[in-house]
Design an enzyme around this catalytic site. Structure first.
Site, PDB file in Angstrom:
ATOM      1  CB  SER A 168      -0.861  -0.014   1.269  1.00 49.57           C
ATOM      2  OG  SER A 168      -1.467   1.244   1.465  1.00 49.57           O
ATOM      3  CE1 TYR A 174      -4.387  -2.242   4.908  1.00 47.62           C
ATOM      4  CE2 TYR A 174      -3.383  -0.123   4.416  1.00 47.62           C
ATOM      5  CZ  TYR A 174      -3.971  -1.298   3.986  1.00 47.62           C
ATOM      6  OH  TYR A 174      -4.133  -1.536   2.645  1.00 47.62           O
TER       7      TYR A 174
HETATM    8  N1  LIG Z   1      -8.700  -1.277  -2.187  1.00 51.95           N
HETATM    9  C1  LIG Z   1      -7.709  -0.403  -2.099  1.00 51.95           C
HETATM   10  O1  LIG Z   1      -7.878   0.800  -2.412  1.00 51.95           O
HETATM   11  C2  LIG Z   1      -6.344  -0.854  -1.643  1.00 51.95           C
HETATM   12  C3  LIG Z   1      -5.294   0.093  -1.672  1.00 51.95           C
HETATM   13  C4  LIG Z   1      -4.021  -0.314  -1.261  1.00 51.95           C
HETATM   14  C5  LIG Z   1      -3.819  -1.620  -0.850  1.00 51.95           C
HETATM   15  N2  LIG Z   1      -4.859  -2.529  -0.822  1.00 51.95           N
HETATM   16  C6  LIG Z   1      -4.576  -3.904  -0.409  1.00 51.95           C
HETATM   17  O2  LIG Z   1      -5.116  -4.792  -1.369  1.00 51.95           O
HETATM   18  C7  LIG Z   1      -5.489  -6.020  -0.742  1.00 51.95           C
HETATM   19  C8  LIG Z   1      -6.939  -6.344  -1.076  1.00 51.95           C
HETATM   20  O3  LIG Z   1      -7.743  -5.287  -0.572  1.00 51.95           O
HETATM   21  P1  LIG Z   1      -9.288  -5.124  -0.957  1.00 51.95           P
HETATM   22  O4  LIG Z   1      -9.521  -3.692  -1.108  1.00 51.95           O
HETATM   23  O5  LIG Z   1      -9.669  -6.070  -2.019  1.00 51.95           O
HETATM   24  O6  LIG Z   1      -9.954  -5.566   0.437  1.00 51.95           O
HETATM   25  P2  LIG Z   1     -11.355  -6.289   0.767  1.00 51.95           P
HETATM   26  O7  LIG Z   1     -12.343  -5.967  -0.283  1.00 51.95           O
HETATM   27  O8  LIG Z   1     -11.644  -5.911   2.175  1.00 51.95           O
HETATM   28  O9  LIG Z   1     -10.998  -7.837   0.688  1.00 51.95           O
HETATM   29  C9  LIG Z   1     -10.101  -8.395   1.608  1.00 51.95           C
HETATM   30  C10 LIG Z   1     -10.154  -9.897   1.533  1.00 51.95           C
HETATM   31  O10 LIG Z   1      -9.334 -10.412   2.598  1.00 51.95           O
HETATM   32  C11 LIG Z   1     -10.083 -11.376   3.326  1.00 51.95           C
HETATM   33  N3  LIG Z   1      -9.707 -11.446   4.734  1.00 51.95           N
HETATM   34  C12 LIG Z   1      -9.716 -10.448   5.636  1.00 51.95           C
HETATM   35  N4  LIG Z   1      -9.395 -10.911   6.854  1.00 51.95           N
HETATM   36  C13 LIG Z   1      -9.194 -12.235   6.721  1.00 51.95           C
HETATM   37  C14 LIG Z   1      -8.875 -13.278   7.630  1.00 51.95           C
HETATM   38  N5  LIG Z   1      -8.716 -13.057   8.943  1.00 51.95           N
HETATM   39  N6  LIG Z   1      -8.756 -14.528   7.158  1.00 51.95           N
HETATM   40  C15 LIG Z   1      -8.941 -14.784   5.844  1.00 51.95           C
HETATM   41  N7  LIG Z   1      -9.256 -13.855   4.939  1.00 51.95           N
HETATM   42  C16 LIG Z   1      -9.389 -12.586   5.370  1.00 51.95           C
HETATM   43  C17 LIG Z   1     -11.518 -10.928   3.185  1.00 51.95           C
HETATM   44  O11 LIG Z   1     -12.363 -12.012   3.454  1.00 51.95           O
HETATM   45  P3  LIG Z   1     -13.971 -11.792   3.642  1.00 51.95           P
HETATM   46  O12 LIG Z   1     -14.473 -11.435   2.297  1.00 51.95           O
HETATM   47  O13 LIG Z   1     -14.417 -13.107   4.107  1.00 51.95           O
HETATM   48  O14 LIG Z   1     -14.128 -10.689   4.629  1.00 51.95           O
HETATM   49  C18 LIG Z   1     -11.563 -10.436   1.744  1.00 51.95           C
HETATM   50  O15 LIG Z   1     -11.790 -11.511   0.857  1.00 51.95           O
HETATM   51  C19 LIG Z   1      -5.217  -5.821   0.749  1.00 51.95           C
HETATM   52  O16 LIG Z   1      -3.945  -6.344   1.066  1.00 51.95           O
HETATM   53  C20 LIG Z   1      -5.203  -4.307   0.901  1.00 51.95           C
HETATM   54  O17 LIG Z   1      -4.423  -3.916   2.015  1.00 51.95           O
HETATM   55  C21 LIG Z   1      -6.115  -2.152  -1.216  1.00 51.95           C
END
Ligand SMILES: NC(=O)c1ccc[n+]([C@@H]2O[C@H](COP(=O)([O-])OP(=O)(O)OC[C@H]3O[C@@H](n4cnc5c(N)ncnc54)[C@H](OP(=O)(O)O)[C@@H]3O)[C@@H](O)[C@H]2O)c1
Length: 252
Positions: free
Chosen positions: A153, A166
């Site tokens: 990130s 985070y």
């Molecule tokens: N979206 C952004 O703007 C952004 C920006 C920078 C970095 N990122 C990074 O990109 C990655 C994906 O983010 P996203 O935006 O797609 O997030 P998201 O929509 O919240 O999805 C996160 C996923 O991780 C799973 N997860 C969370 N806690 C868990 C646990 N304890 N055990 C197993 N699975 C778990 C969730 O499962 P459930 O569906 O079951 O809850 C979900 O499938 C992350 O590493 C995030 O830090 C995202």
């Protein structure tokens, strides 16, 4: 790499694990990898979400995926060893891992940050992925070229107020990636890189920025070229680097 055009079968016959495959970027990555020929191992905590991704992949006629339900917060080193044993029996090797699952924790100053939340975020975002990669190294070494991608990130590359555990977890991910890349530099064909997706239209983004209009950010589908490049053979030999999935935003 933002505009990388992946050949249709770029991941053919590759076995690729995606953590957090039930939602957001992980869900899109799993479907995209399968559409490009990979057998995807869907890991995540909500089985119904993983099953929905499984069904979509199967209905599209892509290689049959596998599901491993796991709660990264509670899983122990032993659980990861058992997973490695299962994967060894089933596939014999692993060609790629997208370490994508993460939680946001609190958006508060460090002075108010709850210790329990801190530990929870570090456990899910860092410790779980350390244990998973450690258990799977022998299977990665058996692949002809293997790629491990840590999801970072912008706050894991420059600290920012109120991003607490985070941000620190993402710095740790960058460090783990660099240590592994250095350890493997001359001894095997396994590469390790980090990828910052950038602001992307998911639930995590909406939770972090509740007042933002979601349509200003690209969808997970739009950032997939970078994921395909890093998981596929065109990034062979590239290791220890920190990438961005989106071009830098033009400053107004
Ligand atoms: N979206 C952004 O703007 C952004 C920006 C920078 C970095 N990122 C990074 O990109 C990655 C994906 O983010 P996203 O935006 O797609 O997030 P998201 O929509 O919240 O999805 C996160 C996923 O991780 C799973 N997860 C969370 N806690 C868990 C646990 N304890 N055990 C197993 N699975 C778990 C969730 O499962 P459930 O569906 O079951 O809850 C979900 O499938 C992350 O590493 C995030 O830090 C995202």
């Amino acid at each position: 790499m933002y505009s990388y055009q992946a050949p249709a079968d770029v991941l053919k016959d590759r076995i690729i694990i995606v953590t957090g495959a039930g939602d957001g970027i992980g869900r899109e990555a799993a479907k995209t990898f399968a559409a490009h020929g990979a057998t995807v191992v869907l890991m995540g905590r909500t089985t119904s979400k993983l099953e929905a991704v499984y069904d979509e992949i199967e209905q599209a006629g892509h290689p049959q995926p596998a599901i491993i339900p796991i709660h990264l917060e509670g899983a122990t080193a032993h659980d990861y060893e058992l997973i490695a044993e299962k994967l060894a029996e089933e596939f014999g090797h692993i060609d790629g891992i997208l370490l994508n699952a993460a939680i946001l924790g609190q958006r508060t100053p460090i002075a108010q940050y709850e210790v329990d939340t801190w530990n929870q975020v570090i456990q899910v975002n860092v410790n779980s992925h350390f244990m998973l990669v450690k258990a799977l190294l022998p299977l990665l070494e058996k692949a002809k070229d293997a790629s491990v991608v840590f999801t970072s990130s912008s706050v894991g590359r420059k600290g920012r107020a109120y991003w607490g555990a985070y941000a620190v977890s993402k710095f740790a991910i960058e460090g783990l990636m660099q240590v592994l890349a250095d350890e493997y530099e001359n001894i095997s064909q396994v590469r390790f890189n980090s990828l910052n997706p950038g602001a992307t239209r998911t639930q995590m983004r909406a939770y972090a920025y509740p007042g933002e209009n979601p349509s200003v950010n690209p969808s997970p589908e739009q950032i997939m070229p970078a994921y395909l490049y890093l998981l596929g053979p065109d990034s062979r030999g590239v290791t220890g680097q920190a990438f961005d999935a989106q071009p830098p935003k033009a400053k107004a």
